[in-house]
Design an enzyme around this catalytic site. Sequence first.
Site, PDB file in Angstrom:
ATOM      1  N   SER A 127       7.899  13.226  -8.047  1.00 11.78           N
ATOM      2  CA  SER A 127       6.638  12.479  -7.996  1.00 11.78           C
ATOM      3  C   SER A 127       6.145  12.372  -6.549  1.00 11.78           C
ATOM      4  CB  SER A 127       6.816  11.103  -8.659  1.00 11.78           C
ATOM      5  OG  SER A 127       5.580  10.430  -8.728  1.00 11.78           O
ATOM      6  N   LEU A 128       6.103  11.164  -6.001  1.00  9.44           N
ATOM      7  CA  LEU A 128       5.710  10.988  -4.606  1.00  9.44           C
ATOM      8  C   LEU A 128       6.501  11.915  -3.680  1.00  9.44           C
ATOM      9  CD1 LEU A 128       4.755   9.311  -2.038  1.00  9.44           C
ATOM     10  CD2 LEU A 128       6.969   8.226  -2.304  1.00  9.44           C
ATOM     11  N   GLN A 157       9.119   6.968  -5.954  1.00  8.20           N
ATOM     12  CA  GLN A 157       9.083   5.515  -6.055  1.00  8.20           C
ATOM     13  C   GLN A 157      10.260   4.972  -6.863  1.00  8.20           C
ATOM     14  OE1 GLN A 157       4.933   4.689  -6.174  1.00  8.20           O
ATOM     15  NE2 GLN A 157       5.291   2.694  -7.041  1.00  8.20           N
ATOM     16  N   GLN A 209      -0.742  16.145 -11.050  1.00  7.96           N
ATOM     17  CA  GLN A 209       0.560  15.466 -11.069  1.00  7.96           C
ATOM     18  C   GLN A 209       0.451  13.966 -11.345  1.00  7.96           C
ATOM     19  OE1 GLN A 209       2.162  13.539  -8.096  1.00  7.96           O
ATOM     20  NE2 GLN A 209       3.988  14.760  -7.682  1.00  7.96           N
ATOM     21  N   ARG A 237      -3.282   7.560  -2.271  1.00  3.05           N
ATOM     22  CA  ARG A 237      -2.800   7.833  -3.636  1.00  3.05           C
ATOM     23  C   ARG A 237      -2.262   6.551  -4.272  1.00  3.05           C
ATOM     24  NH1 ARG A 237       2.424   9.412  -5.716  1.00  3.05           N
ATOM     25  NH2 ARG A 237       2.363  11.003  -7.367  1.00  3.05           N
ATOM     26  N   HIS A 275       1.895   8.559 -14.159  1.00  3.19           N
ATOM     27  CA  HIS A 275       2.136   9.839 -14.844  1.00  3.19           C
ATOM     28  C   HIS A 275       1.783   9.778 -16.336  1.00  3.19           C
ATOM     29  CE1 HIS A 275       3.704  11.560 -11.222  1.00  3.19           C
ATOM     30  NE2 HIS A 275       4.500  10.532 -11.072  1.00  3.19           N
TER      31      HIS A 275
END
Length: 313
Positions: A92-93, A11, A251, A117, A202
């Site tokens: 991440s993503l 992102q 995560q 998500r 996160h």
Amino acid sequence: MGKTAFVFPGQGAQAVGMGKDIYDADQRAKEIFESADAALGFELSRIIFDGPDDELKRTFNTQPALLTASVAYLELFRTRFGITPDYVAGHSLGEYSALVAAGVLRFEDAVRTVRARGEFMEQAVPGGQGAMAAVLGAEREALQALCAAVSAEGAVVELANLNCPGQIVVSGSKEGVQAIVERGKEAGAKRVIPLEVSGPFHSSLMKPASDKLDGVLAELGMEPAAVPVVANVTARPVQEPGEIRRLLVEQVSSSVLWEDSVAWLIEQGVDTFVEFGSGTVLAGLIKKIDRSVKVYSVNSLEALDKFQSETAV
């Protein structure tokens, strides 16, 4: 010849119009955007190509949009060059794009999963109660200690993204992040920049999203990874579906160890990184970690041609 890693952005890399050039030029790429639309039951591709930017920026749109653009560029690259990487990793993503690349997840399943998500992450903390900020110039240990001190005073703030030397993102309650903005110099920070995000990603405040995601991932068919996937949570390779599933749940509310992941890959002999998707965010971070490696960003038809001419593949 050294080893190659394929990497995928998360992102913040999104841009209205990403992937439009390959959608128009290539039938296989067009099919990927169309299968994302079909999997979600609405025209995600219209939001990707036409915006508005505010709509694309919504977490539950951004996540499937970036995944779709990344996979479309990856497919075109694979068709053209037939290169198999030694490792894959995503920020991440981007870890979901990496899992599609490694054959762990079917693309349609991944698109639906990251849409969910994104929804879970938006719902986890009421709007305006969480925040994130980029901290420039601070050492990891010093910033960790400052976050612990602020959290002990009752305002949660944690290290979210360890991106590269001198760039760490913190995440947590609005008050906690504000305290780091005000007190960052105590940890040696040169600047602290608040980020435009819809939640404290996160951080431990995302635990409700982790729990909901656990339920979705439990239902999902996964194959063992054809090539090792370097996980954000551990900065180590993983291939077994049960382990991958567990780390994906963790995560959401854990730190993204990007700098450690790239350093580990370089230790294994990776000297070429290929970034797939919008922008050049990861290329920039990788160069700050080690200037000597080669990095290519595949984010346009032009970039594919450039890769071909520079590598003579």
